[in-house]
Design a protein around this motif. Structure first.
Motif, mmCIF file in Angstrom:
data_model
loop_
_atom_site.group_PDB
_atom_site.id
_atom_site.type_symbol
_atom_site.label_atom_id
_atom_site.label_comp_id
_atom_site.label_asym_id
_atom_site.label_seq_id
_atom_site.Cartn_x
_atom_site.Cartn_y
_atom_site.Cartn_z
ATOM 1 N N MET A 256 0.864 -1.189 0.000
ATOM 2 C CA MET A 256 0.000 0.000 0.000
ATOM 3 C C MET A 256 0.894 1.230 0.000
ATOM 4 S SD MET A 256 -3.270 -0.709 0.137
ATOM 5 C CE MET A 256 -4.403 0.077 1.227
ATOM 6 N N THR A 257 0.923 1.929 -1.109
ATOM 7 C CA THR A 257 1.812 3.092 -1.195
ATOM 8 C C THR A 257 1.284 4.230 -0.329
ATOM 9 O OG1 THR A 257 0.657 3.546 -3.228
ATOM 10 C CG2 THR A 257 2.894 2.751 -3.453
ATOM 11 N N VAL A 258 2.207 5.024 0.158
ATOM 12 C CA VAL A 258 1.829 6.162 0.999
ATOM 13 C C VAL A 258 1.662 7.376 0.086
ATOM 14 C CG1 VAL A 258 2.687 7.714 2.806
ATOM 15 C CG2 VAL A 258 3.032 5.236 3.002
ATOM 16 N N GLN A 259 0.526 8.028 0.202
ATOM 17 C CA GLN A 259 0.279 9.176 -0.673
ATOM 18 C C GLN A 259 1.351 10.239 -0.445
ATOM 19 O OE1 GLN A 259 -3.426 10.323 0.989
ATOM 20 N NE2 GLN A 259 -3.053 12.490 0.891
ATOM 21 N N ARG A 260 1.757 10.872 -1.534
ATOM 22 C CA ARG A 260 2.901 11.789 -1.501
ATOM 23 C C ARG A 260 2.740 12.911 -0.474
ATOM 24 N NH1 ARG A 260 6.545 12.184 -6.335
ATOM 25 N NH2 ARG A 260 7.768 13.991 -5.699
ATOM 26 N N ASN A 261 1.532 13.440 -0.365
ATOM 27 C CA ASN A 261 1.355 14.565 0.574
ATOM 28 C C ASN A 261 0.736 14.106 1.893
ATOM 29 O OD1 ASN A 261 -1.123 13.996 -0.481
ATOM 30 N ND2 ASN A 261 -1.824 16.105 -0.546
ATOM 31 N N LYS A 262 0.889 12.838 2.229
ATOM 32 C CA LYS A 262 0.362 12.337 3.510
ATOM 33 C C LYS A 262 1.103 13.035 4.649
ATOM 34 C CE LYS A 262 -0.641 8.590 6.450
ATOM 35 N NZ LYS A 262 -0.347 9.315 7.679
ATOM 36 N N ALA A 263 0.335 13.434 5.666
ATOM 37 C CA ALA A 263 0.930 14.083 6.830
ATOM 38 C C ALA A 263 1.981 13.175 7.468
ATOM 39 C CB ALA A 263 -0.158 14.405 7.847
ATOM 40 N N ILE A 264 3.033 13.737 7.957
ATOM 41 C CA ILE A 264 4.119 13.108 8.715
ATOM 42 C C ILE A 264 5.032 12.215 7.874
ATOM 43 C CG2 ILE A 264 4.760 11.872 10.861
ATOM 44 C CD1 ILE A 264 2.835 14.281 11.337
ATOM 45 N N VAL A 265 4.485 11.249 7.121
ATOM 46 C CA VAL A 265 5.357 10.277 6.451
ATOM 47 C C VAL A 265 5.290 10.321 4.923
ATOM 48 C CG1 VAL A 265 5.511 8.663 8.392
ATOM 49 C CG2 VAL A 265 3.604 8.479 6.790
ATOM 50 N N ARG B 219 6.158 11.726 1.168
ATOM 51 C CA ARG B 219 7.427 12.245 0.619
ATOM 52 C C ARG B 219 7.493 13.763 0.631
ATOM 53 N NH1 ARG B 219 8.773 10.607 -5.152
ATOM 54 N NH2 ARG B 219 10.824 11.481 -4.825
ATOM 55 N N ASN B 220 6.320 14.395 0.498
ATOM 56 C CA ASN B 220 6.318 15.867 0.458
ATOM 57 C C ASN B 220 6.088 16.509 1.826
ATOM 58 O OD1 ASN B 220 6.617 15.637 -2.221
ATOM 59 N ND2 ASN B 220 4.721 16.671 -2.815
ATOM 60 N N ALA B 221 5.998 15.674 2.868
ATOM 61 C CA ALA B 221 5.590 16.206 4.176
ATOM 62 C C ALA B 221 6.514 17.324 4.669
ATOM 63 C CB ALA B 221 5.517 15.081 5.202
#
Ligand code: KIV
Ligand code: ZN
Length: 507
Positions: free
Chosen positions: A281-290, A292-294
């Motif tokens: 399950m990939t982590v969305q790029r702008n996901k809070a804390i973790v 890639r763009n956080a």
């Protein structure tokens, strides 16, 4: 509100694992459990032992291995056979918890259980007592509590506590609640359940309306002292409250919540990566804390502010969550020692053999591309998964593609256990389709490609590409990942990993 410590109850291995395509092998669950222990979670809900022999085995193994370092919990319906099975799986843990649940809302009572309110109370009391006979630390969950009549919820909660429950969990099973609604439920329980002080109030919020974290935090303000959550917010449907978000909200806004957790926050990023690569399950790029763009600041005005004073635009320090950005790392002359230190700083603990493999790949990569970044190292480490289930290995391949040619892939593979070599070829819509078909022919499995994602690990045209695939074979979902500067190679690696997993499942 006092400066209490909130109990962090992680249910990645139970509620998280229940979500479609997120099932894990016992070895993978052990790896996640180890990471959760290092992260400092207070309770690990390791599974639902009655669900399958595999679930039983993983709860038992986790209980044996980690039950002296943290509390290991097993889930059970309010049924004797469930409780006995969970108690058996947990019996070797020094610190064990039995979690029993029974739905209480009118919808569930009438349509699912076909039980009256009195029947529910009677069953809950009887089963909590039975659970306490096996394990003194018992948690009771009135499933769909957020849609249960408040007076009835108070009655069940009071009786469950009288029967011996030491934690009462208030699930928002369908993610229906809102922060003020959930705050009011917890407040009502605090004011109307006479023995409520004898138990810890817990939250368990689903994210169907995107409010799971907000609801959990509202409950803390009302007096809840345990939060149930998952890494990356995995879980049924839209998932559960995300552990990293609740923990960092509490840590960053300690001025407001006046509570804390025992979480070792610099481990958050690596734990998130681990769960992402194991579940696919990939982590969305702008996901809070973790995401890639956080911590990426793009706007010029923000960058200028950051250079003057970080706190102008940064409320958390990236290092406090173990964030890995695109820092330039050591070059190919840096040596193994420095490499090992960097891997450690990034939050990973690799065994010698694994470290050597990743180091060799790092050197090969540094030969191929100009700049190697922290994120490249993390991707290399991530790609070293599922090797336990590897039955076929891809030794070499060749693809042909372009306009006016028939896309073709030829490959040579090896059966790892017999050392038998296979050569085959296939055509397809493009080189990736062709290689997927050739891989299927050798492995002997026909799969449906459900999802295919490719992303650049760092910046630059020579960046590594990371590929994630999700396939279905019959009813089952498998995933795989691969990383390479050549995305056809990364795709082949990812697809073969998924096929190897399917194969391991068959045998
Ligand atoms: O969402 C839910 O109600 C659950 C219970 C088993 C606690 O997961
Ligand atoms: Zn749930």
């Amino acid at each position: 509100m006092s400066g209490d410590t909130i109990t962090i109850f992680d249910t990645t291995l139970r509620d998280g694992e229940q979500s479609p395509g997120c099932s894990m092998t016992t070895d993978e669950k052990m790896e996640v459990a180890k990471a959760l222990v290092e992260l400092g979670v207070d309770v690990i809900e390791a599974g639902f032992p009655i669900a399958s022999p595999g679930d039983f085995e993983s709860v038992q193994k986790i209980a044996r291995q980690f039950g002296s370092q943290t509390t290991i919990c097993g889930l059970a319906r309010c049924r004797v056979e469930d409780i006995e099975r969970a108690a058996e799986a947990l019996k070797d843990a020094e610190n064990a918890r039995l979690h029993v649940f029974l739905a209480t809302s009118a919808i569930h009572r009438e349509h699912k259980l076909k039980m009256s309110k009195d029947d529910i109370v009677e069953r809950a009391v009887e089963m909590v007592k039975r659970a306490v006979d096996y394990i003194p630390d018992v948690e009771f969950s009135p499933e769909d509590a957020a849609r249960t009549e408040l007076d009835f919820l108070c009655e069940v909660t009071e009786k469950a506590i009288d029967a011996g429950a030491t934690t009462v969990n208030i699930p928002d099973t369908v993610g229906y609640s809102t922060p003020s609604h959930y705050f009011n439920i917890i407040t009502y329980l605090k004011n109307n359940v006479p023995n409520i002080d004898k138990a810890v109030i817990s939250t368990h919020c689903h994210n169907d309306l995107g409010l799971a974290v907000a609801n959990s935090l509202a409950a803390v303000e009302a007096g809840a002292r345990q939060i149930e959550c998952t890494i990356n917010g995995l879980g049924e449907r839209a998932g559960n409250a995300s552990l990293e978000e609740v923990v960092m909200a509490i840590r960053t806004r300690r001025d407001h919540y006046k509570v804390d957790t025992r979480i070792n926050t610099p481990k958050l990023f690596s734990t998130s990566r681990l769960v992402s690569r194991i579940t696919g399950m990939t982590v969305q790029r702008n996901k809070a804390i973790v995401g890639r763009n956080a911590f990426a600041h793009e706007a010029g005005i923000h960058q200028h502010g950051m250079l003057q004073e970080r706190s102008t635009y940064e409320i958390m320090r990236p290092e406090d969550v173990g964030y890995v950005g695109t820092n330039l790392v050591l070059g190919k002359h840096s040596g193994r020692h420095a490499f090992r230190d960097r891997v450690k700083e990034l939050g990973f603990e690799l065994e010698e053999k694994q470290l050597q493999k990743v180091f060799d790949e790092f050197i090969a990569l540094a030969d191929k591309k100009k700049d190697v970044y922290d994120s490249d190292i993390v991707a290399l480490i991530d790609s070293h998964t599922a090797e336990a289930s590897e039955q076929f290995r891809l030794d070499r391949f060749h693809t042909l593609a372009g306009t006016d040619v028939l896309p073709t892939a030829t490959l040579e593979m090896r059966n790892v256990s017999t050392d038998e070599v296979f050569r085959d070829a296939a055509t397809g819509d493009g080189p990736i389709d062709a290689i997927f078909k050739a891989l299927e022919r050798v492995v002997g499995i026909e799969a449906v490609l459900e999802d295919y994602q490719v992303r650049s690990v760092s910046t630059g045209k020579d960046a590594q590409g990371e590929v994630m695939v999700r396939i279905t074979v019959g009813e089952n979902v498998y995933h795989g990942n691969g990383v390479n500067t050549d995305i056809v190679a990364a795709s082949a690696q990812a697809y073969l990993k998924a096929l190897n997993r399917a194969l391991a499942d068959k045998s």
